[in-house]
Design an enzyme around this catalytic site. Structure first.
Site, PDB file in Angstrom:
ATOM      1  N   TRP A 134      14.664  -0.834   3.006  1.00  0.00           N
ATOM      2  CA  TRP A 134      14.131   0.661   3.738  1.00  0.00           C
ATOM      3  C   TRP A 134      14.784   0.052   4.783  1.00  0.00           C
ATOM      4  O   TRP A 134      15.979   0.565   5.353  1.00  0.00           O
ATOM      5  CB  TRP A 134      12.700   1.545   4.156  1.00  0.00           C
ATOM      6  CG  TRP A 134      12.551   2.266   3.248  1.00  0.00           C
ATOM      7  CD1 TRP A 134      11.345   1.792   2.695  1.00  0.00           C
ATOM      8  CD2 TRP A 134      12.883   2.918   2.447  1.00  0.00           C
ATOM      9  NE1 TRP A 134      10.686   3.601   1.059  1.00  0.00           N
ATOM     10  CE2 TRP A 134      12.249   3.997   2.100  1.00  0.00           C
ATOM     11  CE3 TRP A 134      14.102   4.041   2.680  1.00  0.00           C
ATOM     12  CZ2 TRP A 134      12.261   5.115   1.393  1.00  0.00           C
ATOM     13  CZ3 TRP A 134      14.733   4.960   2.109  1.00  0.00           C
ATOM     14  CH2 TRP A 134      13.860   5.817   1.560  1.00  0.00           C
TER      15      TRP A 134
ATOM     16  N   ARG B 164       3.383  -4.112   1.047  1.00  0.00           N
ATOM     17  CA  ARG B 164       4.311  -4.019   1.844  1.00  0.00           C
ATOM     18  C   ARG B 164       5.352  -4.601   1.271  1.00  0.00           C
ATOM     19  O   ARG B 164       5.972  -4.340   0.500  1.00  0.00           O
ATOM     20  CB  ARG B 164       4.366  -4.100   2.963  1.00  0.00           C
ATOM     21  CG  ARG B 164       3.072  -3.180   4.256  1.00  0.00           C
ATOM     22  CD  ARG B 164       3.021  -2.980   5.398  1.00  0.00           C
ATOM     23  NE  ARG B 164       4.465  -2.059   5.534  1.00  0.00           N
ATOM     24  CZ  ARG B 164       5.035  -2.308   7.208  1.00  0.00           C
ATOM     25  NH1 ARG B 164       4.216  -3.768   7.748  1.00  0.00           N
ATOM     26  NH2 ARG B 164       5.816  -2.066   7.871  1.00  0.00           N
TER      27      ARG B 164
ATOM     28  N   CYS C   4       0.890 -40.325  22.496  1.00  0.00           N
ATOM     29  CA  CYS C   4       0.919 -39.629  20.979  1.00  0.00           C
ATOM     30  C   CYS C   4       0.105 -38.900  20.286  1.00  0.00           C
ATOM     31  O   CYS C   4       0.682 -38.205  19.522  1.00  0.00           O
ATOM     32  CB  CYS C   4       3.176 -39.999  21.576  1.00  0.00           C
ATOM     33  SG  CYS C   4       3.124 -40.053  22.804  1.00  0.00           S
TER      34      CYS C   4
ATOM     35  N   CYS D  65       3.759 -44.381  21.472  1.00  0.00           N
ATOM     36  CA  CYS D  65       2.895 -44.034  22.055  1.00  0.00           C
ATOM     37  C   CYS D  65       1.687 -43.453  22.287  1.00  0.00           C
ATOM     38  O   CYS D  65       1.277 -42.643  21.552  1.00  0.00           O
ATOM     39  CB  CYS D  65       3.203 -43.207  22.962  1.00  0.00           C
ATOM     40  SG  CYS D  65       2.259 -41.924  24.157  1.00  0.00           S
TER      41      CYS D  65
HETATM   42  C1  LIG Z   1      14.955   4.026  -1.521  1.00  0.00           C
HETATM   43  C2  LIG Z   1      13.099   3.671  -1.397  1.00  0.00           C
HETATM   44  C3  LIG Z   1      12.809   4.842  -2.215  1.00  0.00           C
HETATM   45  C4  LIG Z   1      11.080   4.396  -2.260  1.00  0.00           C
HETATM   46  N1  LIG Z   1      10.390   5.393  -3.409  1.00  0.00           N
HETATM   47  C5  LIG Z   1       9.184   5.658  -4.012  1.00  0.00           C
HETATM   48  C6  LIG Z   1       8.766   5.932  -4.262  1.00  0.00           C
HETATM   49  O1  LIG Z   1       9.236   7.240  -5.094  1.00  0.00           O
HETATM   50  N2  LIG Z   1       7.304   5.884  -4.824  1.00  0.00           N
HETATM   51  C7  LIG Z   1       6.146   4.701  -4.576  1.00  0.00           C
HETATM   52  O2  LIG Z   1       5.193   4.407  -4.661  1.00  0.00           O
HETATM   53  N3  LIG Z   1       7.435   3.782  -3.218  1.00  0.00           N
HETATM   54  C8  LIG Z   1       8.801   4.134  -3.063  1.00  0.00           C
HETATM   55  N4  LIG Z   1       8.991   3.330  -2.118  1.00  0.00           N
HETATM   56  C9  LIG Z   1       8.467   2.448  -1.325  1.00  0.00           C
HETATM   57  C10 LIG Z   1       7.631   2.926  -0.301  1.00  0.00           C
HETATM   58  O3  LIG Z   1       8.651   4.196   0.427  1.00  0.00           O
HETATM   59  C11 LIG Z   1       7.320   2.386   0.683  1.00  0.00           C
HETATM   60  O4  LIG Z   1       7.863   0.897   1.226  1.00  0.00           O
HETATM   61  C12 LIG Z   1       6.747   0.918   0.322  1.00  0.00           C
HETATM   62  O5  LIG Z   1       5.042   1.981   0.015  1.00  0.00           O
HETATM   63  C13 LIG Z   1       6.378  -0.268   1.285  1.00  0.00           C
HETATM   64  O6  LIG Z   1       5.978   0.653   2.302  1.00  0.00           O
HETATM   65  P1  LIG Z   1       5.537   0.804   3.830  1.00  0.00           P
HETATM   66  O7  LIG Z   1       4.054   1.138   4.559  1.00  0.00           O
HETATM   67  O8  LIG Z   1       5.578  -1.160   4.571  1.00  0.00           O
HETATM   68  O9  LIG Z   1       6.793   1.076   4.877  1.00  0.00           O
HETATM   69  P2  LIG Z   1       7.867   2.124   4.136  1.00  0.00           P
HETATM   70  O10 LIG Z   1       8.262   3.672   3.675  1.00  0.00           O
HETATM   71  O11 LIG Z   1       8.682   0.679   3.798  1.00  0.00           O
HETATM   72  O12 LIG Z   1       8.878   1.960   6.001  1.00  0.00           O
HETATM   73  C14 LIG Z   1       9.466   0.896   5.925  1.00  0.00           C
HETATM   74  C15 LIG Z   1       9.085   0.281   7.401  1.00  0.00           C
HETATM   75  O13 LIG Z   1      10.201   1.800   7.912  1.00  0.00           O
HETATM   76  C16 LIG Z   1       9.909   2.256   9.196  1.00  0.00           C
HETATM   77  N5  LIG Z   1      10.139   3.756   9.235  1.00  0.00           N
HETATM   78  C17 LIG Z   1       8.687   4.469   8.238  1.00  0.00           C
HETATM   79  N6  LIG Z   1       9.237   5.644   7.913  1.00  0.00           N
HETATM   80  C18 LIG Z   1      10.452   5.754   8.230  1.00  0.00           C
HETATM   81  C19 LIG Z   1      11.430   7.054   8.325  1.00  0.00           C
HETATM   82  N7  LIG Z   1      11.389   8.077   7.656  1.00  0.00           N
HETATM   83  N8  LIG Z   1      13.261   6.996   8.506  1.00  0.00           N
HETATM   84  C20 LIG Z   1      13.634   5.468   9.226  1.00  0.00           C
HETATM   85  N9  LIG Z   1      13.085   4.838   9.278  1.00  0.00           N
HETATM   86  C21 LIG Z   1      11.549   4.850   8.744  1.00  0.00           C
HETATM   87  C22 LIG Z   1       8.886   2.397  10.050  1.00  0.00           C
HETATM   88  O14 LIG Z   1       8.919   1.044  10.699  1.00  0.00           O
HETATM   89  C23 LIG Z   1       8.090   1.208   8.541  1.00  0.00           C
HETATM   90  O15 LIG Z   1       7.252   0.665   8.795  1.00  0.00           O
HETATM   91  C24 LIG Z   1      10.923   3.395  -2.155  1.00  0.00           C
HETATM   92  C25 LIG Z   1      11.340   2.360  -0.808  1.00  0.00           C
HETATM   93  C26 LIG Z   1      12.702   2.308  -1.079  1.00  0.00           C
HETATM   94  C27 LIG Z   1      13.315   1.273  -0.444  1.00  0.00           C
END
Ligand SMILES: Cc1cc2nc3c(=O)[nH]c(=O)nc-3n(C[C@H](O)[C@H](O)[C@H](O)COP(=O)(O)OP(=O)(O)OC[C@H]3O[C@@H](n4cnc5c(N)ncnc54)[C@H](O)[C@@H]3O)c2cc1C
Length: 514
Positions: free
Chosen positions: A292, A285, A55, A52
């Protein structure tokens, strides 16, 4: 873009990446699977005929809109899956008839699941499948979509440069898109482990315990199934030499043998993009956010009796396998401060939430002073009042204050729902009996195996039995595909130009199908 119908439906969706025309070509053999599999909220199906001319002219218009919603570089991912079906291919005749296609191109709109096994007959006014009456140019199609969704998408929208109204993490429903990211983060975490050869006698038991946790509680079914397969074959895959290469489609055994080739959430993941965890630039991110979300979604799914094991496994997993040195050290320090073993899911969930907030608080200061934060996703103490007003004992309290008076019962309720049912609400998979058998069997073993260095024999057996059931189903499906003798070659139905109607836009023709 023609896809082998035997390919997995995720493969179909993945194959659209890097294609100039990002609309997904479907046919009767993959129509239901692809629409079942997508996590997009809506789908559009264009019924067309390859002969077609209208299309052919329309193809580029449709592709302009598909660019916004489909593929790895989608500007607005996870919202609409844009597909097409060639009605001139005889295998699709019945499918096109189901939708009463009377002219080409014809466009239909519905939540993806409503297309599955469904149709449109023009009579049922309550049908959720709806013809798009004015989509004859890219502009008009997008206008129709914008009216429908009350959105403001624009054909000129570019990735990262515009707002993502449907992917604002402060909207509670957005967590449903995070299942993609949990799969992505799981795959990347395991790819890193295998590529960096991080499994050794000291770390092996942690990995196995974390996988056991995943088999039982991962929110994605495909990750649960694949983890179970890997766990059941762990030793063989690890050493790899014992297995014939063809079994796992690998010629050589590098890194940790075949383990690294096995894809913890399936071969199609990681897909290379983020949805819920997508930052406003490429380098914010992503993986750490996905990790997390994975940890929180596991925490709300464990049973009370598993909470201490889940806690130690999580701590060990991050400590041994998260290659961000500062993160793993900080996290481990927080783990080490816990002196009383957890006896309930609630305690573990709230501990992880508080630990995450401690990280948020620390990073908020650092990112503000170094100006490294993602401007659209600044760190906050979480959940905000907007997400969970009842989590705040006193609503007049400043949510930025350092000591918020939380209502912990409400916080637990909120986390359980947010990372529990809401996270998987777009994932229409239904746990079948086999999965349940597998989960129960493995959960029991997880409880008993806090110090296991090898996969417990019982768990391996349970996993293997359940895997065989999946394998049998897959074999049955594959043999049915093979037994299809042939797909008839598409035949031109009619000479379209004689049947064509001029479109009032002057750009397109409409071909009558009958
Ligand atoms: C185990 C772990 C330890 C880390 N330690 C460090 C560190 O020491 N130094 C460093 O620079 N980076 C660290 N990071 C990375 C940092 O925490 C973030 O993941 C990164 O900066 C991206 O942040 P983000 O804005 O995507 O949100 P993130 O902090 O990654 O959170 C992801 C999502 O989880 C939700 N969320 C936020 N807070 C909470 C909460 N309290 N409980 C439940 N859900 C929540 C929100 O929807 C958020 O968008 C760590 C990551 C992990 C997995």
């Amino acid at each position: 873009l023609l896809i082998n119908p035997a390919a997995g439906s995720r493969l179909i969706l993945r194959a659209i990446e890097n294609q100039p025309d990002l609309a997904v070509d479907l046919n009767v053999t993959n129509f239901d699977a692809a629409l079942k599999d997508t996590l997009a909220n809506y789908a559009i199906v264009e019924f067309f005929a390859h002969w077609c001319p209208a299309c052919r002219n329309y193809r580029s218009q449709y592709a302009k809109v598909a660019r916004l919603f489909n593929g790895a570089n989608a500007v607005h991912p996870g919202i609409i899956l844009m597909t097409r079906v060639d009605c001139a291919n005889k295998i699709n005749t019945k499918l096109c008839d189901q939708f009463s296609v009377s002219h080409y191109p014809s466009l239909y709109w519905a939540p993806p699941s409503k297309f599955v096994g469904g149709g449109w007959d023009g009579k049922n006014e309550k049908s959720e499948v709806q013809p798009i009456d004015d989509g004859r140019t890219a502009d008009r199609l997008l206008k129709w979509i914008n009216t429908k969704l009350e959105s403001s998408y624009n054909l000129e929208d570019e990735k990262y440069e515009k707002d993502h109204p449907h992917l604002n993490v402060s909207d509670i429903g957005q967590i449903a898109h995070a299942v993609y990211d949990v799969e992505e983060a799981t795959s990347i975490a395991f790819d890193i482990i295998f590529e960096h050869k991080m499994i050794n006698p000291d770390t092996r038991s942690t990995l196995i315990k974390f996988m056991q946790l995943m088999v039982s509680h991962h929110p994605s079914r495909r990750c649960r199934v694949r983890s179970a397969d890997i766990l059941a074959n762990f030793d063989d895959l690890y050493t790899s030499t014992k297995l014939p290469a063809s079994k796992y489609e690998s010629e050589n055994s590098t890194g940790h043998g075949l383990l690294g080739k096995f894809g913890i959430c399936g071969k199609e993941v990681p897909r290379g993009y983020w949805t819920f965890c997508r930052g406003s630039t490429n380098d914010t991110r992503g993986f750490s956010c996905g990790l997390w979300v994975l940890l929180h979604s596991l925490s709300v799914r464990v049973e009370d009796g598993e909470s201490q094991m889940a806690f130690t496994t999580t701590c060990d997993f991050i400590h041994q396998f998260f290659i961000c040195e500062e993160c793993r050290q900080h996290f481990y320090n927080m783990c080490s401060r816990v002196s009383t073993p957890f006896s309930s899911t609630r305690e573990f969930v709230l501990w992880l939430w508080a630990a995450h907030n401690e990280v948020n608080k620390r990073l908020k200061n650092t990112e503000e002073s170094l100006k490294t934060s993602d401007p659209k996703f600044p760190k906050t103490i979480w959940p905000t009042k907007r997400l969970c007003p009842t989590c705040y004992s006193n609503l007049n309290q400043n949510e930025k204050s350092s000591s918020i008076d939380w209502d912990h019962d409400e916080v637990f309720k909120f986390l359980s729902s947010y990372y529990g049912s809401m996270l998987v609400s777009l994932n229409k998979e239904k746990d079948n009996k086999q999965i349940q058998i597998k989960r129960n069997a493995v959960s029991e073993q997880v409880l008993q195996s806090t110090n296991a260095f090898v996969v417990p024999a019982g768990a391996a057996l349970a996993i293997a039995v359940a895997s065989c059931l999946f394998g049998a189903l897959a074999c049955f499906w594959r043999s049915r595909q093979k037994n299809r003798k042939y797909f008839p070659k598409p035949q031109p139905l009619k000479d379209c130009p004689e049947e064509a109607e001029a479109d009032e836009t002057g750009i397109l023709l409409v071909c009558k199908s009958k």
